[in-house]
Design an enzyme around this catalytic site. Sequence first.
Site, PDB file in Angstrom:
ATOM      1  N   CYS A   1       0.854  -1.186   0.000  1.00  0.00           N
ATOM      2  CA  CYS A   1       0.000   0.000   0.000  1.00  0.00           C
ATOM      3  C   CYS A   1       0.888   1.233   0.000  1.00  0.00           C
ATOM      4  O   CYS A   1       2.104   1.126   0.177  1.00  0.00           O
ATOM      5  CB  CYS A   1      -0.877   0.046   1.238  1.00  0.00           C
ATOM      6  SG  CYS A   1      -2.010  -1.346   1.360  1.00  0.00           S
TER       7      CYS A   1
ATOM      8  N   GLY B   1      -0.729   0.446  -4.935  1.00  0.00           N
ATOM      9  CA  GLY B   1      -2.065  -0.081  -4.661  1.00  0.00           C
ATOM     10  C   GLY B   1      -3.081   0.503  -5.614  1.00  0.00           C
ATOM     11  O   GLY B   1      -3.185   1.724  -5.732  1.00  0.00           O
TER      12      GLY B   1
ATOM     13  N   ASN C   1       0.830   1.489   6.121  1.00  0.00           N
ATOM     14  CA  ASN C   1       1.322   0.509   5.147  1.00  0.00           C
ATOM     15  C   ASN C   1       2.075  -0.578   5.904  1.00  0.00           C
ATOM     16  O   ASN C   1       3.020  -0.279   6.627  1.00  0.00           O
ATOM     17  CB  ASN C   1       2.254   1.205   4.155  1.00  0.00           C
ATOM     18  CG  ASN C   1       2.951   0.242   3.202  1.00  0.00           C
ATOM     19  OD1 ASN C   1       4.034   0.513   2.728  1.00  0.00           O
ATOM     20  ND2 ASN C   1       2.337  -0.876   2.910  1.00  0.00           N
ATOM     21  N   GLY C   2       1.643  -1.825   5.725  1.00  0.00           N
ATOM     22  CA  GLY C   2       2.297  -2.950   6.393  1.00  0.00           C
ATOM     23  C   GLY C   2       1.260  -3.862   7.020  1.00  0.00           C
ATOM     24  O   GLY C   2       0.076  -3.518   7.078  1.00  0.00           O
TER      25      GLY C   2
ATOM     26  N   TYR D   1      11.988  -4.747  -6.485  1.00  0.00           N
ATOM     27  CA  TYR D   1      10.833  -4.729  -7.370  1.00  0.00           C
ATOM     28  C   TYR D   1       9.759  -3.692  -7.032  1.00  0.00           C
ATOM     29  O   TYR D   1       9.276  -2.981  -7.908  1.00  0.00           O
ATOM     30  CB  TYR D   1      10.207  -6.142  -7.377  1.00  0.00           C
ATOM     31  CG  TYR D   1       8.811  -6.232  -7.917  1.00  0.00           C
ATOM     32  CD1 TYR D   1       8.551  -5.959  -9.264  1.00  0.00           C
ATOM     33  CD2 TYR D   1       7.742  -6.585  -7.100  1.00  0.00           C
ATOM     34  CE1 TYR D   1       7.257  -6.036  -9.764  1.00  0.00           C
ATOM     35  CE2 TYR D   1       6.455  -6.668  -7.597  1.00  0.00           C
ATOM     36  CZ  TYR D   1       6.211  -6.391  -8.923  1.00  0.00           C
ATOM     37  OH  TYR D   1       4.949  -6.457  -9.409  1.00  0.00           O
TER      38      TYR D   1
ATOM     39  N   CYS E   1      11.560 -14.007   2.540  1.00  0.00           N
ATOM     40  CA  CYS E   1      10.886 -14.769   1.483  1.00  0.00           C
ATOM     41  C   CYS E   1      11.871 -15.642   0.697  1.00  0.00           C
ATOM     42  O   CYS E   1      11.451 -16.525  -0.043  1.00  0.00           O
ATOM     43  CB  CYS E   1      10.044 -13.884   0.568  1.00  0.00           C
ATOM     44  SG  CYS E   1      10.806 -12.390   0.086  1.00  0.00           S
TER      45      CYS E   1
HETATM   46  S1  SF4 Z   1       9.355 -11.505   3.671  1.00  0.00           S
HETATM   47 FE1  SF4 Z   1      10.153 -10.772   1.687  1.00  0.00          FE
HETATM   48  S2  SF4 Z   1       8.588  -9.375   0.873  1.00  0.00           S
HETATM   49 FE2  SF4 Z   1       8.186  -9.665   3.095  1.00  0.00          FE
HETATM   50  S3  SF4 Z   1       9.263  -7.984   4.128  1.00  0.00           S
HETATM   51 FE3  SF4 Z   1      10.676  -9.722   4.113  1.00  0.00          FE
HETATM   52  S4  SF4 Z   1      11.867  -9.439   2.203  1.00  0.00           S
HETATM   53 FE4  SF4 Z   1      10.046  -8.138   2.057  1.00  0.00          FE
END
Ligand code: SF4
Length: 458
Positions: A2, A28, A103-104, A252, A446
């Site tokens: 967002c 968003g 945002n979050g 990204y 991730c």
């Molecule tokens: S899990 Fe990935 S997308 Fe989520 S905050 Fe951490 S680096 Fe960013």
Amino acid sequence: MCGILGVFGNPSAARLTSLGLFAIQHRGQESCGMAVSDGKVIRLRKKMGLIKEVFTEAELDQLPGSIAIGHVRYPTKGSATEFNTQPHLVETLAGPTYALASNGDIVNYHAMRRFLEENNVYFKSDNDGELLVKYIAYQVMRQGDGIIEAIRHMMRDIKGAYSTVLCTRDALYMFRDPHSIRPMVWGKMQDGTVVVASESCALDTLGAIDRQEIPSAGIIKVSDEGIRVIENDPALYRSVPNPRHCIFEQIYFSRPDSYHFGEDVFRVREALGAALAKADPGLKADYVVPVPDSANFIGLGYSNEAKIPLSLGLIRNHYIGRTFIKPEQTIRDESVRQKFNLLPNFFKDKSVVLIDDSIVRGTTIRKIVELIKRAGVKEVHLRIGSPQVKYSCYYGIDTPSKEELIANRFDLEQIRERTGVDSLKFLEINDLRTCVQKPEDYCYACFNGDYPLGVAGD
Ligand code: SF4
């Protein structure tokens, strides 16, 4: 993902907020909203749709005042409905009125909501922003805290990512979680108007100078008395020795013309491309072709390092509406063909290094490779400017469940086969760490499952 925006001290606050939100519309596209104070009343407008559709000139005329906060939403928690759209407003008979946009995502959302509900606080939405504003209002009204102390209290109890703006009738507060996972910058315009946004590109659009990031766990209050930068509880700082900025903002999500986490986004992306090229000695190809727009600077970095010419062989249609960004699979499949086209007679008999920023489900890149192959390409060497995405995000990005992530289900060779390319490489996590100035200050969960705040629980 967002975007947030705040303005203090300008009679055209609503118009400035609309302009600033338009600059971060990429964060968003599902819905947007704005709360504007004229010193006596806070007026709230929110709707499904894009900024330019929702905030027409006629609508902006209905929002007088010199303090405003705004939000553009891409749903991560809670469905795509007007109820879940931000800002959220809390009106009290006795005390002040608050509006908040954030945002979050909050990791202990359910536990904190249960706590408030057990204390007779009612919710209209499933959105994290409503939890934040109701927790702050609860601390002020039931516990007798001032707003600053209530925000501090909230920061001790609520865990997650929150880059947040809050306005009362006469003040603007801006604050950010102790890990500063999402970006947030503020500055002043020539005439003294204070502006704050998720990304610095919005401040550039508004002509702000003196841009600074909101510090981790920092709280800033702006009122007619001036700007007050408030130190937080030292114990809170001690408990969070490092920030954990989202590395994906650099790879990204953010616009390449933004600056945050202490560096220029486009420079990080060029470094990603150069690191990929260094891991590819001796690869011969006619062209480097980035998937536009997010991989453009990664492609440029690769091209410069590998001394292979860059060509924009793929053309992206920037004018497809949000229908095509909706999360359903069938629409996503169709959107690839609507979104990308090839330069005529470019790919035939060529060998190309195709660059993308990341692979999540693998659907989009497979369709792009199919297009290129139909155009008669000789070889496609796919290079990805990030490691393999194997884990979901709990901090404000709408990544699919682990089971849908292609890298969680298949090994490198299987992904290569499924994408139909001649060779495939992802950036190694150690190489990624060399592309930012302070690698220890980032979240990489991730890619490696190491969640700095744990995962969302009950
Ligand atoms: S899990 Fe990935 S997308 Fe989520 S905050 Fe951490 S680096 Fe960013």
